[in-house]
Motif scaffolding. Structure first.
Motif, PDB file in Angstrom:
ATOM      1  N   THR A  62       0.849  -1.185   0.000  1.00 52.29           N
ATOM      2  CA  THR A  62       0.000   0.000   0.000  1.00 52.29           C
ATOM      3  C   THR A  62       0.885   1.235   0.000  1.00 52.29           C
ATOM      4  O   THR A  62       2.064   1.185   0.358  1.00 52.29           O
ATOM      5  CB  THR A  62      -0.919   0.020   1.226  1.00 52.29           C
ATOM      6  OG1 THR A  62      -0.111   0.054   2.416  1.00 52.29           O
ATOM      7  CG2 THR A  62      -1.812  -1.209   1.262  1.00 52.29           C
ATOM      8  N   GLU A  64       1.060   3.881   1.868  1.00 55.02           N
ATOM      9  CA  GLU A  64       1.641   4.348   3.121  1.00 55.02           C
ATOM     10  C   GLU A  64       2.827   3.485   3.543  1.00 55.02           C
ATOM     11  O   GLU A  64       3.752   3.963   4.195  1.00 55.02           O
ATOM     12  CB  GLU A  64       0.590   4.331   4.225  1.00 55.02           C
ATOM     13  CG  GLU A  64       1.085   4.988   5.497  1.00 55.02           C
ATOM     14  CD  GLU A  64       0.346   4.490   6.728  1.00 55.02           C
ATOM     15  OE1 GLU A  64      -0.182   3.372   6.682  1.00 55.02           O
ATOM     16  OE2 GLU A  64       0.312   5.211   7.724  1.00 55.02           O
ATOM     17  N   GLU A  65       2.836   2.206   3.158  1.00 51.94           N
ATOM     18  CA  GLU A  65       3.915   1.317   3.571  1.00 51.94           C
ATOM     19  C   GLU A  65       5.251   1.690   2.950  1.00 51.94           C
ATOM     20  O   GLU A  65       6.288   1.222   3.395  1.00 51.94           O
ATOM     21  CB  GLU A  65       3.566  -0.131   3.196  1.00 51.94           C
ATOM     22  CG  GLU A  65       2.493  -0.754   4.076  1.00 51.94           C
ATOM     23  CD  GLU A  65       2.201  -2.191   3.669  1.00 51.94           C
ATOM     24  OE1 GLU A  65       1.950  -2.414   2.466  1.00 51.94           O
ATOM     25  OE2 GLU A  65       2.229  -3.058   4.533  1.00 51.94           O
ATOM     26  N   CYS A 236      -8.012  11.050   0.564  1.00 55.72           N
ATOM     27  CA  CYS A 236      -7.123   9.921   0.818  1.00 55.72           C
ATOM     28  C   CYS A 236      -5.944   9.976  -0.158  1.00 55.72           C
ATOM     29  O   CYS A 236      -6.144  10.127  -1.363  1.00 55.72           O
ATOM     30  CB  CYS A 236      -7.889   8.606   0.666  1.00 55.72           C
ATOM     31  SG  CYS A 236      -6.864   7.128   0.803  1.00 55.72           S
ATOM     32  N   SER A 238      -4.115   7.567  -1.002  1.00 52.06           N
ATOM     33  CA  SER A 238      -3.992   6.304  -1.720  1.00 52.06           C
ATOM     34  C   SER A 238      -4.942   6.226  -2.905  1.00 52.06           C
ATOM     35  O   SER A 238      -4.550   5.862  -4.010  1.00 52.06           O
ATOM     36  CB  SER A 238      -4.252   5.133  -0.772  1.00 52.06           C
ATOM     37  OG  SER A 238      -4.066   3.899  -1.422  1.00 52.06           O
ATOM     38  N   CYS A 254     -11.378   6.474   5.147  1.00 55.28           N
ATOM     39  CA  CYS A 254     -11.605   6.616   3.713  1.00 55.28           C
ATOM     40  C   CYS A 254     -12.993   6.092   3.361  1.00 55.28           C
ATOM     41  O   CYS A 254     -13.413   5.026   3.810  1.00 55.28           O
ATOM     42  CB  CYS A 254     -10.525   5.854   2.936  1.00 55.28           C
ATOM     43  SG  CYS A 254     -10.683   6.038   1.150  1.00 55.28           S
ATOM     44  N   CYS A 259     -10.559   0.872  -1.335  1.00 51.67           N
ATOM     45  CA  CYS A 259      -9.235   1.407  -1.019  1.00 51.67           C
ATOM     46  C   CYS A 259      -8.519   0.471  -0.035  1.00 51.67           C
ATOM     47  O   CYS A 259      -9.117   0.028   0.951  1.00 51.67           O
ATOM     48  CB  CYS A 259      -9.361   2.807  -0.424  1.00 51.67           C
ATOM     49  SG  CYS A 259      -7.767   3.561  -0.007  1.00 51.67           S
ATOM     50  N   ARG A 261      -6.438   1.254   2.067  1.00 47.58           N
ATOM     51  CA  ARG A 261      -6.213   1.965   3.325  1.00 47.58           C
ATOM     52  C   ARG A 261      -7.559   2.343   3.925  1.00 47.58           C
ATOM     53  O   ARG A 261      -8.387   2.962   3.271  1.00 47.58           O
ATOM     54  CB  ARG A 261      -5.384   3.227   3.070  1.00 47.58           C
ATOM     55  CG  ARG A 261      -5.012   3.977   4.327  1.00 47.58           C
ATOM     56  CD  ARG A 261      -4.034   3.182   5.158  1.00 47.58           C
ATOM     57  NE  ARG A 261      -3.825   3.813   6.455  1.00 47.58           N
ATOM     58  CZ  ARG A 261      -2.972   3.363   7.370  1.00 47.58           C
ATOM     59  NH1 ARG A 261      -2.251   2.294   7.106  1.00 47.58           N
ATOM     60  NH2 ARG A 261      -2.824   3.969   8.522  1.00 47.58           N
ATOM     61  N   ASP A 262      -7.763   1.982   5.202  1.00 47.97           N
ATOM     62  CA  ASP A 262      -9.047   2.230   5.853  1.00 47.97           C
ATOM     63  C   ASP A 262      -9.005   3.511   6.687  1.00 47.97           C
ATOM     64  O   ASP A 262      -9.769   4.442   6.474  1.00 47.97           O
ATOM     65  CB  ASP A 262      -9.409   1.044   6.742  1.00 47.97           C
ATOM     66  CG  ASP A 262     -10.797   1.182   7.358  1.00 47.97           C
ATOM     67  OD1 ASP A 262     -11.584   1.985   6.821  1.00 47.97           O
ATOM     68  OD2 ASP A 262     -11.074   0.512   8.352  1.00 47.97           O
ATOM     69  N   TRP A 264      -6.762   6.750   8.388  1.00 43.10           N
ATOM     70  CA  TRP A 264      -5.571   7.584   8.238  1.00 43.10           C
ATOM     71  C   TRP A 264      -5.410   8.495   9.453  1.00 43.10           C
ATOM     72  O   TRP A 264      -6.396   9.007   9.981  1.00 43.10           O
ATOM     73  CB  TRP A 264      -5.692   8.502   7.012  1.00 43.10           C
ATOM     74  CG  TRP A 264      -5.407   7.887   5.691  1.00 43.10           C
ATOM     75  CD1 TRP A 264      -6.310   7.560   4.716  1.00 43.10           C
ATOM     76  CD2 TRP A 264      -4.127   7.551   5.157  1.00 43.10           C
ATOM     77  NE1 TRP A 264      -5.684   7.040   3.627  1.00 43.10           N
ATOM     78  CE2 TRP A 264      -4.330   7.012   3.866  1.00 43.10           C
ATOM     79  CE3 TRP A 264      -2.828   7.633   5.648  1.00 43.10           C
ATOM     80  CZ2 TRP A 264      -3.293   6.576   3.058  1.00 43.10           C
ATOM     81  CZ3 TRP A 264      -1.793   7.193   4.846  1.00 43.10           C
ATOM     82  CH2 TRP A 264      -2.024   6.677   3.564  1.00 43.10           C
ATOM     83  N   ASN A 269      -1.492  11.448   6.269  1.00 38.89           N
ATOM     84  CA  ASN A 269      -2.135  11.450   4.962  1.00 38.89           C
ATOM     85  C   ASN A 269      -1.766  12.710   4.179  1.00 38.89           C
ATOM     86  O   ASN A 269      -1.455  12.655   2.983  1.00 38.89           O
ATOM     87  CB  ASN A 269      -3.652  11.364   5.146  1.00 38.89           C
ATOM     88  CG  ASN A 269      -4.398  11.386   3.829  1.00 38.89           C
ATOM     89  OD1 ASN A 269      -4.082  10.646   2.908  1.00 38.89           O
ATOM     90  ND2 ASN A 269      -5.400  12.242   3.741  1.00 38.89           N
TER      91      ASN A 269
END
Length: 303
Positions: A62, A64-65, A236, A238, A254, A259, A261-262, A264, A269
């Motif tokens: 993802t 953010e990772e 978001c 992502s 989100c 998505c 990513r749930d 943030w 973000n």
């Protein structure tokens, strides 16, 4: 527009090299997105070399990772800069010499009579009016004393040192000051995308933060550019869809069920979106529609 205007020849050359390289980190460049604020002086997202390589070679991660998140809480800034001790010292001196100042009428009002009353009160305290006959007033107790000027100088020095420390912490990722080594050539290869909505005024309930001094120091140390922050916290980073504010402070969810990513942290973000927007603006020349302001036509219809 802010990004395009601030992009110098050196920055464009760095971005050209990054965009034309299959794996960003083979270029030995570092991109940092910074969201400045109040509760957190700043939140920085740094592209993580190792995680980017994993993403490109073995498995998809993802968005953010692929970032290392660094933050500077306001409380830690105030501690390192010596602001907590300085405020305590000044309050102690006020209590000892000019206790009447604590009863100053507030200026946070729309009543002009109350505002003028506050100014008249401070004028009486300044040179030793009827309420300050024993100490000679604020001027004699503070501004005319070598003690006060010395304390101001000490505080200024600690503040500048703290700014240098935190700037190098963001650029190097090292908390130990002895390990914060960065040559001038290495620093100029670091690209800092700095959010331009850094507060220029105090926010109720939050201590003042030196956001513009931080920005100026980043420009001295690295290649730094301002990026518009419009909707960077709301959308978001992502999937670019809108997020909803959760009951928990500073957390957003989100709306897009597809998505990856749930939830943030709003500052995390925003910092990721800021760095992405800088690259997008360079490649495409404008901002994505999800982060652009709606243009109002003459008949009032949003375009």
């Amino acid at each position: 527009e802010t990004v395009v205007k601030d992009m110098g020849t050196e920055l464009k050359a760095l971005l050209e090299e990054i965009v034309n390289t299959t794996m960003i980190f083979e270029t030995n460049r570092k991109i940092i997105g910074i969201d400045a604020g109040k509760a957190a002086i700043m939140t920085a997202s740094v592209h993580d070399t190792d995680k980017q390589i994993i993403h490109m070679s073995n498995r998809k991660t993802t968005e953010e990772e692929r970032f290392k998140i660094l933050g500077i809480p306001n409380g830690r800034w105030r501690e390192i800069a010596g602001l907590i001790g300085y405020t305590r010292l000044m309050n102690k001196r006020i209590t000892k010499f000019i206790p009447n100042v604590r009863h100053r009428p507030t200026t946070k009002t729309t009543d002009t009579d109350r505002i003028f009353s506050s100014f008249r009160f401070m004028n009486q305290q300044w040179d030793g009016g009827e309420d300050a006959t024993e100490t000679g007033g604020l001027n004699a107790a503070f501004f005319d004393t070598p003690w006060y000027r010395r304390q101001k100088m000490v505080q200024y020095s600690r503040r500048q040192k703290a700014i240098d420390y935190f700037v190098m912490f963001i650029l190097t990722g090292e908390e130990d000051e002895r390990k914060q080594k960065l040559s001038a050539d290495e620093a100029k290869k670091i690209i800092v995308a700095y959010g331009d909505a850094c507060p220029r005024h105090n926010v109720k309930g939050a201590p003042p933060a030196p956001n513009m001094p931080f920005f100026r120091r980043f420009k001295e140390k690295a290649t730094c550019v301002l990026v518009g922050e419009f909707r960077t916290s709301k959308n978001c980073s992502s999937c670019l869809q809108e997020t909803d504010q959760m009951k928990l402070h500073r957390l957003k969810r989100c709306k897009n069920n597809a998505c990856p990513r749930d939830v943030w942290n709003r500052d995390t973000n925003a910092s990721i979106s800021i760095s992405n927007l800088m690259l997008w603006t360079y490649v495409h020349g404008d901002r994505p529609k999800a982060f652009s302001r709606k243009v109002q036509s003459r008949i009032g219809v949003a375009q």
